[in-house]
Design a protein around this motif. Structure first.
Motif, short mmCIF file in Angstrom:
data_model
loop_
_atom_site.label_atom_id
_atom_site.label_comp_id
_atom_site.label_asym_id
_atom_site.label_seq_id
_atom_site.Cartn_x
_atom_site.Cartn_y
_atom_site.Cartn_z
N ALA A 69 -6.14 5.00 3.82
CA ALA A 69 -5.93 4.44 2.49
C ALA A 69 -7.01 3.43 2.11
O ALA A 69 -7.28 3.21 0.94
N GLN A 70 -7.65 2.82 3.10
CA GLN A 70 -8.70 1.84 2.84
C GLN A 70 -10.06 2.49 2.58
O GLN A 70 -10.98 1.85 2.11
N GLY A 71 -10.18 3.79 2.89
CA GLY A 71 -11.44 4.51 2.71
C GLY A 71 -11.72 4.81 1.25
O GLY A 71 -10.89 4.56 0.36
N PRO A 72 -12.90 5.37 0.97
CA PRO A 72 -13.30 5.63 -0.41
C PRO A 72 -12.43 6.66 -1.11
O PRO A 72 -12.30 6.64 -2.33
N ASP A 73 -11.82 7.57 -0.36
CA ASP A 73 -10.96 8.59 -0.96
C ASP A 73 -9.49 8.20 -0.93
O ASP A 73 -8.64 8.95 -1.40
N GLY A 74 -9.20 7.03 -0.38
CA GLY A 74 -7.81 6.59 -0.27
C GLY A 74 -7.23 6.25 -1.62
O GLY A 74 -7.93 5.84 -2.54
N GLU A 75 -5.94 6.47 -1.72
CA GLU A 75 -5.24 6.14 -2.96
C GLU A 75 -4.95 4.65 -2.95
O GLU A 75 -4.58 4.08 -1.93
N PRO A 76 -5.12 3.99 -4.11
CA PRO A 76 -4.77 2.57 -4.15
C PRO A 76 -3.28 2.39 -3.89
O PRO A 76 -2.48 3.23 -4.25
N GLU A 77 -2.97 1.29 -3.21
CA GLU A 77 -1.57 1.02 -2.86
C GLU A 77 -0.76 0.78 -4.12
O GLU A 77 -1.16 0.06 -5.02
N ASP A 78 0.40 1.42 -4.22
CA ASP A 78 1.27 1.28 -5.38
C ASP A 78 2.08 -0.01 -5.23
O ASP A 78 2.95 -0.11 -4.39
N THR A 79 1.76 -0.99 -6.05
CA THR A 79 2.47 -2.27 -5.97
C THR A 79 3.52 -2.41 -7.06
O THR A 79 4.21 -3.40 -7.13
N SER A 80 3.60 -1.40 -7.93
CA SER A 80 4.62 -1.49 -9.00
C SER A 80 5.98 -1.22 -8.42
O SER A 80 6.14 -0.46 -7.48
N SER A 81 6.97 -1.86 -9.01
CA SER A 81 8.34 -1.59 -8.54
C SER A 81 8.90 -0.42 -9.31
O SER A 81 8.52 -0.15 -10.43
N ASP A 82 9.82 0.26 -8.70
CA ASP A 82 10.43 1.45 -9.30
C ASP A 82 11.74 1.04 -9.94
O ASP A 82 12.79 1.07 -9.32
N THR A 83 11.67 0.59 -11.18
CA THR A 83 12.89 0.16 -11.85
C THR A 83 13.19 1.05 -13.02
O THR A 83 12.32 1.66 -13.59
#
Length: 183
Positions: free
Chosen positions: A168-182
């Motif tokens: 996930a930290q690599g160039p092809d990694g997806e950014p971490e989803d920090t949004s809440s699922d409300t």
């Protein structure tokens, strides 16, 4: 593969969402690709002093059945929300008086190709009366491995989580989803 953080968030959601009087304690929340299993402890029934093992066993079975029937509607409501939110089926179970009982749960089919020596292992288990079919024999083998290699499997799961974190930290990694699922 689900990460420890995702597992903790899932457990936290159930801890917050379950009615306060449903369980004495939420003992376990497990998850895989298809299913979330929620297990809680319920109070053991009081039996007379000197009650036989058969009487105590029957009392525990009765308590589990009573709990299952009495809490069905509230468990269904929570399961529907969780299934919508997490896109997995929810199964339930309880611990009572040292016994564990699972209610309706997923039995997902798994396809595999086995060579003759592997099929012979399964056929030997069938011939020995351990299983009635190759499918049952394979499930028996998986349970045996699970029981005897829990430490190894736990270490492997931790390693996989580390690999996912690095990817996930690599160039092809997806950014971490920090949004809440409300809703």
């Amino acid at each position: 593969m689900i990460t420890s953080e995702q597992r903790e968030k899932l457990r936290g959601w159930f801890s917050g969402r379950l009615p306060d009087d449903l369980f004495e304690e939420l003992t376990e929340v497990t998850v895989d690709r298809e299913e979330i299993t929620v297990i809680g402890r319920i109070p053991a029934p009081q039996t007379a002093e000197g009650a036989s093992a058969a009487e105590r066993e029957a009392a525990v079975e009765g308590r589990i059945q009573e709990f299952r029937e009495r809490t069905r509607e509230s468990r269904i409501e929570v399961a529907r929300e969780a299934e919508h939110r997490f896109r997995r089926k929810v199964s339930w179970g309880v611990e009572c008086g040292g016994e564990r009982a699972l209610f309706t749960h997923v039995a997902a089919p798994v396809m595999t190709r086995l060579r003759q020596p592997e099929r012979q292992v399964l056929d030997t288990l069938i011939a020995g009366g351990v299983a009635r079919s190759r499918s049952e024999a394979l499930a028996w083998c998986v349970r045996l491995v699970q029981r005897h290699t829990d430490d190894w499997l736990s270490e492997l799961r931790e390693s996989l989580e580390n690999v996912q974190r690095v990817r996930a930290q690599g160039p092809d990694g997806e950014p971490e989803d920090t949004s809440s699922d409300t809703d």
